[in-house]
Design an enzyme around this catalytic site. Sequence first.
Site, PDB file in Angstrom:
ATOM      1  N   ASP A 490       0.832  -1.199   0.000  1.00  0.00           N
ATOM      2  CA  ASP A 490       0.000   0.000   0.000  1.00  0.00           C
ATOM      3  C   ASP A 490       0.867   1.249   0.000  1.00  0.00           C
ATOM      4  OD1 ASP A 490      -2.172   1.612   0.122  1.00  0.00           O
ATOM      5  OD2 ASP A 490      -2.879   0.943   2.078  1.00  0.00           O
ATOM      6  N   LYS A 560      -5.931   8.601  11.345  1.00  0.00           N
ATOM      7  CA  LYS A 560      -5.330   8.185  10.069  1.00  0.00           C
ATOM      8  C   LYS A 560      -6.227   8.524   8.881  1.00  0.00           C
ATOM      9  CE  LYS A 560      -3.618   4.299   7.361  1.00  0.00           C
ATOM     10  NZ  LYS A 560      -3.316   2.856   7.283  1.00  0.00           N
ATOM     11  N   ASP A 738      -4.598   3.056  -4.815  1.00  0.00           N
ATOM     12  CA  ASP A 738      -3.206   3.346  -4.442  1.00  0.00           C
ATOM     13  C   ASP A 738      -2.564   2.145  -3.743  1.00  0.00           C
ATOM     14  OD1 ASP A 738      -4.671   3.439  -2.138  1.00  0.00           O
ATOM     15  OD2 ASP A 738      -3.882   5.347  -1.432  1.00  0.00           O
TER      16      ASP A 738
END
Length: 831
Positions: A490, A560, A738
């Site tokens: 990731d 996050k 992503d």
Amino acid sequence: MECIERLRRKRTEYLFKNFIMIKFSFFNYRINMRNFHATSLRFIKFNYSAIKNIRNFSTEKKSEPKLSLFLTNISKILSEHKKDLYKAQEIIETEWLKLATPSIDVKSDIKSTMYAKQRLIHGRAFDLLKLYKSNGNLNKISKSLKDYIVNEKFIFIAWSYLLASYSKSSLPNLDYRIGYSITRHIYRESYKNDFMSFEDFPEYNKFDLGFFVKLGDIFINTFTSPLNPIFERVFENEIYSLKINKEYEYEIMESLVISPKALPMVCPPLIWWHGIRGGSVINLNDNADDSLVVGSFHHSHKIAISDKLYSVINKLNAFKFKINADLLSYLQNEGSFIIDFYKKTKKDTYINNMITLDIAKTYLNTPFYLNVNIDWRGRIYTQSFYLGYQGSELSLALINLFEGQKLDEEGLFFFYVYGANIYNEGGKFSKKSFQDRFNWVVENLDNIIAMDKDFILKAESPTLFAAFCLTMRKLKENPDHPVFNPIFLDATCSGVQHFAAMLLDLELGKYVNLINSGESVNDFYSQLIPAINKAINESAEKKLKNVKFSDISLNRSLLKKVIMTKSYNVTTYGITEQLKSKLEKVEKIIISKGKEIKVYDYLVPTKNGKFVVLDTFEVETLASIINDNIFNQFPKLHSIYEYLTRLTKIYLKLDIPISCSTPDGLELTQRYNLSKVQKLTINFLGKNRTAVLRSWVSDKDSRREVPAIIPNIIHSLDAAHLPMLIDSWDSYILPIHDCFGTHPNDMFKLAEQVRECFILLYSKNDFLSKIDSKFRENLKDYKIEIVNKNGEDFVKIKGTPRYDYLPLPVLPQMGELNVEDIRDMGKYMIS
């Protein structure tokens, strides 16, 4: 007692069947016809005890639910046509609405009890629909369509929509989508001709937004009526939605009907190209209207698809997969505790998980393909809803590459790294090196092979980790055993990675691991948390109303997603909703206008390990402080936000299209249409409430254009990076925006290629300068004059009664990052 209970259930079954045959006449009921609205269908009088008996009969099961009739018939088709899977796919796509009802040639293979159970849901729903017609309720919707509406296949269409979307769509939205879909089917089958398009069909019949909503709600009522209470209508936070009646979970599983678009394909998808529809086999039919570009149909965005992007789509569609049979068997037997764990901790996804398992059983012995689409920004999405590499954790875990390989040295290393990543108990591996992660697996081999329940459930992703452990068992028995599991790495906050490269910001690049000379991974999120908490605490000194904030200490798990989405220009409202979804809730009842209303307080962690209780308004204030301070230590991020938003405002002021070109040559145009709010009165359990519905017109929605420009540019850059990568890659590659997946043996090379394509994206394409040049070209095309005054450029806008001069934004100052250094120093760019 058991004998008595069996007799009671048989008696109930008999009563129910006769109850259907006489059209419910022994229930003293009537439909409220006053102030009719599609959502106001309600039974005023009926025998609650009889309904309770029916419910008890239909939900008292002592065994696991069997595979639904629909999926059983698909299994039969796959078996009969295993040598011609194209034919199997064609049958599934064209005959799917018939597969839920036994026909003469398949009825003998289906147990009558299964058919009877299925009729308990679909049969009741269809009988209710016929009842609505006989009582005149459908006349209130449309006299001209009432005979077309009463069609059992529309029950299946509504059912498939509900199963796929009930948990993530509001009730009015579901009403609209189901009503619109059914109207489209009626048009195709009965009205389509050379003289009227579907776009003209609603206008000709005077079908407005309310018509679609009311029609859809008629069908939803067939599954929420007290006589068929599969779903329950709920009204919380001023929003109507549906939730599954837990008493009917087994019946639901045995009554699945799923649109082929939400299923994998068993033959390679058709090739997409300019003017040629690909993907589903049914797209060879002239009546098909599938588009490669999905989403945002209410708006007027545009994408000019390049040859390269078509080639990339076709390459992804050609990848072949199979079900992870070992994991499926494990989850059905000794690993069933994982599914039980999800049922307790993730109740809202339990039914979807069970559907995923049943689809995996259906496709167990058949290879399959995952059809992909794009949105108007070029982002890639898998179409299969329940089984796909962009789906849930369970969905991803059940997918294996069709072609396995014996692990080489690099493959073994990255397979171990991935195992540590998906275990990641408490986020402990976020800052660890690849070697540390590899070592963790080596040190825990005994636990991994043993697959102890407590050890598995501590994993961040239990099903993915279980799949990893099962493969590790095979490798222990035979190190040459071929591995079929895909693995993923990731990106570190990819939005900020793009901004860092765009601005050549060296410091920012280090934080997001574009440049990292060491073996410890920089954690961008953790770097920002101290400054955010400091701003929150200091607000208590500045404003008395924030006194509760003095000891708040937000951690990484809470922040996050907030930090990640801030790079996509998330608003204070968005941050508020993210915090509320993460924080522990405390329910309370307040009295408003004499009525009891359920609301929530939220437990926010403090420095001393305790909690402070905040109400919704205080959480909004907290979110506002976070939003104002989140990127303070990176002023260049503010400069690029300022540049892009000012540019967008000038586009709007001049009323010219907002367009740009991505580095891989895609031409994109952003254009949001204005929505209008329409309020409809909904009668729910005898109480009138208002549902807010939106319809879209062709006028531009200027309010949405500015906040949307940054996320759309970042998403388009993510999308531009992927085609460059996939086009240059010859093996499996599974993109999750992503996040990048492949076979373990290829991960080292894939990580290298991710960096190479990222370098290419920003070394040969000065993206910001090109945006600025494109803007100035657009001004020239529209004959808008740029005037320079004292070294500053202005655009000349014709005002009243004189010309106004609007200053053009200045490009942000570039930093000292050398993107070529990413090649050797960006080892943890994806990790």
